[in-house]
Design an enzyme around this catalytic site. Structure first.
Site, mmCIF file in Angstrom:
data_model
loop_
_atom_site.group_PDB
_atom_site.id
_atom_site.type_symbol
_atom_site.label_atom_id
_atom_site.label_comp_id
_atom_site.label_asym_id
_atom_site.label_seq_id
_atom_site.Cartn_x
_atom_site.Cartn_y
_atom_site.Cartn_z
ATOM 1 N N TRP A 333 -2.980 13.101 61.226
ATOM 2 C CA TRP A 333 -4.256 13.644 60.737
ATOM 3 C C TRP A 333 -4.781 14.715 61.692
ATOM 4 C CZ3 TRP A 333 -9.049 13.656 63.104
ATOM 5 C CH2 TRP A 333 -10.140 14.002 62.300
ATOM 6 N N HIS A 334 -4.515 14.527 62.999
ATOM 7 C CA HIS A 334 -5.012 15.491 63.986
ATOM 8 C C HIS A 334 -4.302 16.837 63.894
ATOM 9 C CE1 HIS A 334 -6.708 11.863 65.733
ATOM 10 N NE2 HIS A 334 -7.539 12.650 66.397
ATOM 11 N N GLY A 335 -3.088 16.837 63.446
ATOM 12 C CA GLY A 335 -2.388 18.118 63.348
ATOM 13 C C GLY A 335 -0.932 17.920 63.004
ATOM 14 N N TYR A 486 -11.859 19.524 68.699
ATOM 15 C CA TYR A 486 -11.728 18.906 67.378
ATOM 16 C C TYR A 486 -12.005 19.871 66.227
ATOM 17 C CZ TYR A 486 -10.189 14.189 68.215
ATOM 18 O OH TYR A 486 -9.382 13.102 68.520
ATOM 19 N N PHE A 489 -8.887 20.408 64.208
ATOM 20 C CA PHE A 489 -8.304 19.365 63.359
ATOM 21 C C PHE A 489 -8.973 19.340 62.001
ATOM 22 C CE2 PHE A 489 -8.005 17.346 67.759
ATOM 23 C CZ PHE A 489 -6.863 18.055 68.046
#
Lengths: 489, 345
Positions: A333-335, A486, A489
């Site tokens: 989900w973060h990248g 963030y 993201f």
């Protein structure tokens, strides 16, 4: 629009003044929605169409899911919502990553033609608002939520500017009721946005903490972290360990700083956004860490992914599989990068180990010795050792550099010559700031509601607090503030 | 209700007052400890020496131009029966946003021609260190309306925002720490008294510190292998700021405009670089700089000469962007003299 730029300050002041002038509830809400769209459009331009598309689609699908009695139909509509939201997220965020993997596989089978990358613009905040809209339709499907009364209210829930680009990921059942209030004769209508003294003071205090975390701690750490991790090969263990700790501080101060500004700004407008952090570096176990770090994401993953997978209700092996799957998904989900997958997998692994130890020695949990202060401190140190280890793949994207850094972190070489030289030549202040961070982190952990205590101070003392915070930022800032991590993201 | 409103007003007033007090402290501190203006007394007195109606040529720019020996150049020029006098006013760590502080002084000295030397570092982009390594979010550009660009290109540019001097805000932490250090270990003046400075006769605005062992400040010629070894990747050194908002680019534009208004001719010169730059960066990476220089030259209808790769293979370099001061060949000077003669005839 970065919170730490003059652009945001002017934008926020204009919003506050306009809300104060517009007494009409309807106009206030419409203005807030338009302001949120402007906030998004300012940095994302026509990608706002994605946000509007998600909003309209989920608003009507939500209504339809709620109305229909046919379970099969409900399920089909939910699948459409999930497919559309995750499809958009996947296409914009993960298409090039998938192409990279295909090309890599192709090379293994001697296929010479590579698929060209799409090089798509990455829409800001897409990971956050997609998760919000998904939770909305899923909650309606589960019968836990009534659909929003109007498209305007739902649109404001999806696009509310303080938390639009980097969370916290709020739930409709928390936010939508805040748009309404009881009117005369027990009927319900739109809430009038009033600036209340308590909210105003507390909101400003929370925001000032956020700016302090970002501009004093995070920005000051970033130079040191970058200097070490841009080329760590050849560095001693202690330098790597210090940079890892500094990155842990940087990312916490950066992200929780952003969250504080978001929560404070929302509170000034009279909206309560739930906390996203609870002193994560005092967690006593991996699962405790996830109750304290990015709470809105971890609870989202628990409610909408881990539990539907079966949670811990099935066999031990299935529970472990669920844990690792959810954490890898959380990492992804973060990248779109192997680094985040490794980071997620490491946390999944920690959770499995912790759970298996807990299951095997369940009787010891009530032991007075294991609940003593010494053991608690030991638990904190062990947990944080592993949490910080996982920050290395999160930060160091080159595989060779990452492996080297992790090796040096785990297998300490006990050499200090270069580390001392490195610190003495330009990084003494960074170390002092690092120590100050841990002292303040400890103080706020012990005090509990430090922010509220400060907000409750008399005006003179409170003003003095603001002067101190602003002066520290001015005198010890690095001048040009960096992006929030963030935001990526 | 009224009580509540008045309390809100008091809170807002407290916040504003806190900002005013904090910023006042900050400003007073900076003004006291560090001259907000970059011009030294020496520089002011230097510019005051110029009588009217004299044919003076100023060479301005950063340390990239320090190798231009104006004494040698003046000798050659006078041999060629030219009555122009050349002054090399290069300064270490100079850039247009710093040079703009001397604008009025330069104009009051009334030179006939200004040769402005510009290199990549004059327009160097600020690099964000916190998100290095992460995939950055990106907004689509060149669409029908971009509010951010509109504000930057129209409102802020017209207001002259990009030519304002915000240098004192560049790294306040460094200044605060210097102040704290000096408070504990003696004042800056005392420290400076202990240091020994030397000047080169042909560089009136630059002085270098004499260190016990041999000073290496731009003097020695280094061999190519040594330079190659030291600079493995210069791609971030050719990364320039956004043309409409970069303070250096805007300051350069502003200065050229003011010089033209005062009938002072400006000629742009792109400073020379060593071979290592061309090996470690691609033509594509270097292109934005050339484009912006061409654009400025066209916009103000001024001449531009490029020394960019002219001496890249010569054995005259101290590092990748500085020709050594102790050199045997006067290649740069000779070419510059030719240029001056061409422009003055």
């Amino acid at each position: 629009m970065l919170f730490t730029t003059i652009d945001f300050v002017i934008f926020f002041l204009v919003v506050l003044v306009s809300i104060a002038i517009l007494k009409n509830r309807k106009f206030q809400h419409i203005f807030l929605l338009l302001a949120s769209y402007f906030f998004f459009y300012y940095t994302s331009n026509y990608l706002i169409l994605l946000l509007i598309f998600s909003t309209i689609l989920d608003f009507y699908l939500g209504k339809w899911i709620y109305k229909t009695k046919d379970l099969g139909m409900k399920k089909s509509l939910l699948v459409i919502s999930l497919a559309a939201n995750l499809g958009l997220l996947g296409f914009f965020k993960y298409a090039d990553f998938a192409i990279l993997q295909f090309n890599f596989l192709g090379e293994q089978f001697n296929l010479t033609d590579n698929i060209p990358f799409l090089n798509l613009a990455l829409p800001i905040g897409i990971s956050f608002y997609t998760f919000q809209t998904i939770s909305y339709t899923v909650d309606i499907y589960r019968g836990k939520l009534e659909p929003s009364k109007s498209l305007k209210e739902f649109a404001l829930f999806v696009s509310f500017f303080p938390q639009l680009v980097a969370g916290p990921i709020i739930r409709a059942r928390h936010f939508l009721p805040q748009l309404r209030e009881k009117l005369n004769g027990n009927s319900e209508g739109l809430r009038q946005i009033l600036f209340q003294e308590k909210n105003l003071k507390l909101g400003i205090t929370i925001m000032s903490f956020g700016f302090f975390k970002k501009l004093f701690f995070a920005d000051n750490m970033s130079l040191f972290v970058e200097q070490v991790f841009q080329d760590p090969i050849g560095l001693e263990s202690f330098t790597i360990i210090l940079a890892t700790i500094a990155f842990g501080v940087q990312i916490y101060a950066d992200f929780s700083g952003y969250t504080d500004i978001a929560i404070g700004a929302a509170l000034i407008l009279g909206f309560k956004i739930p906390a996203n952090f609870r002193k994560p570096y005092f967690a006593i176990s991996p699962s405790d860490f996830w109750n304290r770090w990015h709470i809105s994401l971890s609870t989202w993953l628990r409610d909408y992914f881990y539990i539907p997978l079966g949670g811990n209700k099935k066999s031990k092996e299935k529970t472990y599989l669920n844990l690792i799957t959810v954490m890898v998904f959380g990492g992804l989900w973060h990248g779109a990068s192997m680094n985040f997958i490794i980071w997620g997998a490491l946390h999944g692994f920690y959770l499995i180990i912790h759970k298996s130890i807990k299951n095997r020695f369940s009787s010891l949990q009530t032991s007075p010795f294991l609940n003593s202060r010494v053991i608690k401190l030991f638990s904190i140190l062990i947990t944080q050792y592993f949490v910080f280890l996982a920050w290395i793949p999160f930060r160091v994207h080159d595989i060779d550099n990452m492996v080297y850094s992790m090796q040096k972190y785990i297998f300490i070489d006990f050499e200090t010559t270069d580390t001392i030289n490195f610190l003495m030549n330009g990084h003494k202040i960074t170390m002092i700031i690092l120590i100050i961070f841990f002292i303040l982190h400890y103080v706020s952990y012990r005090q509990g509601n430090l922010v509220e205590k400060i907000a409750n101070l008399g005006l003179y003392r409170w003003g003095l607090f603001l002067i101190c915070i602003i002066c520290i930022i001015l005198f010890f800032g690095i001048g040009s503030s960096n992006d929030f991590i963030y935001f990526q993201f | 209700m009224n009580k509540k409103i008045s309390k809100n007003k008091i809170i807002v007033f407290t916040v504003l007052l806190s900002f005013m007090i904090s910023f006042s402290f900050f400003y007073i501190f900076l003004e006291h400890e560090y001259d907000l203006n970059n011009i030294s007394k020496h520089e002011i007195s230097f510019y005051s020496q110029f009588p009217d109606n004299k044919k003076n040529i100023f060479i301005i720019g950063s340390s990239h131009l320090m190798a231009l020996n104006s004494t040698y150049m003046n000798n050659i020029i006078s041999e060629k029966n030219s009555d122009y006098k050349i002054y090399n006013l290069a300064k270490g760590s100079d850039s247009p946003k710093h040079r703009i502080d001397s604008l009025d002084l330069i104009i009051s000295s009334n030179p006939e021609i200004i040769f402005y030397g510009i290199g990549y570092r004059d327009f160097l982009k600020f690099t964000d260190t916190s998100t290095a390594g992460f995939r950055s979010y990106s907004a689509p550009s060149d669409t029908f309306f971009e509010p951010k660009l509109f504000i930057e290109n129209h409102i802020l540019k017209i207001l002259g925002y990009y030519t304002l001097d915000f240098d004192f805000l560049e790294n306040p932490k460094r200044k605060t720490i210097e102040f704290i250090k000096n408070s504990f270990s003696g004042s800056t003046d005392l420290k400076n008294q202990k240091k020994q400075f030397e000047k080169l006769s042909y560089l009136p605005l630059w002085q270098y510190e004499i260190i016990d062992n041999e000073s290496t400040a731009h003097f020695e010629i280094k061999n190519q292998s040594e330079i190659n070894k030291r600079y493995s990747d210069l791609s971030t050194d050719v990364l320039i700021g956004e043309k409409n908002t970069d303070r250096n680019i805007q300051s350069l534009r502003f200065m050229i405009e003011k010089f033209s208004e005062n009938e002072i001719r400006v000629i742009l010169c792109i400073t020379p670089y060593n071979n290592v730059l061309f090996h470690t960066t691609s033509a594509e990476e270097r292109l934005p700089f050339s484009l912006i220089m061409d654009e400025i030259s066209r916009e103000f209808d001024i001449s531009m000469y490029s020394f960019l790769d002219k001496y890249k293979d010569e054995n005259i370099w101290h590092n990748f962007d500085h020709i050594a001061l102790n050199k045997e060949k006067y290649l740069f000077e000779n070419d510059f003299i030719e240029l001056i003669l061409m422009e003055t005839n």
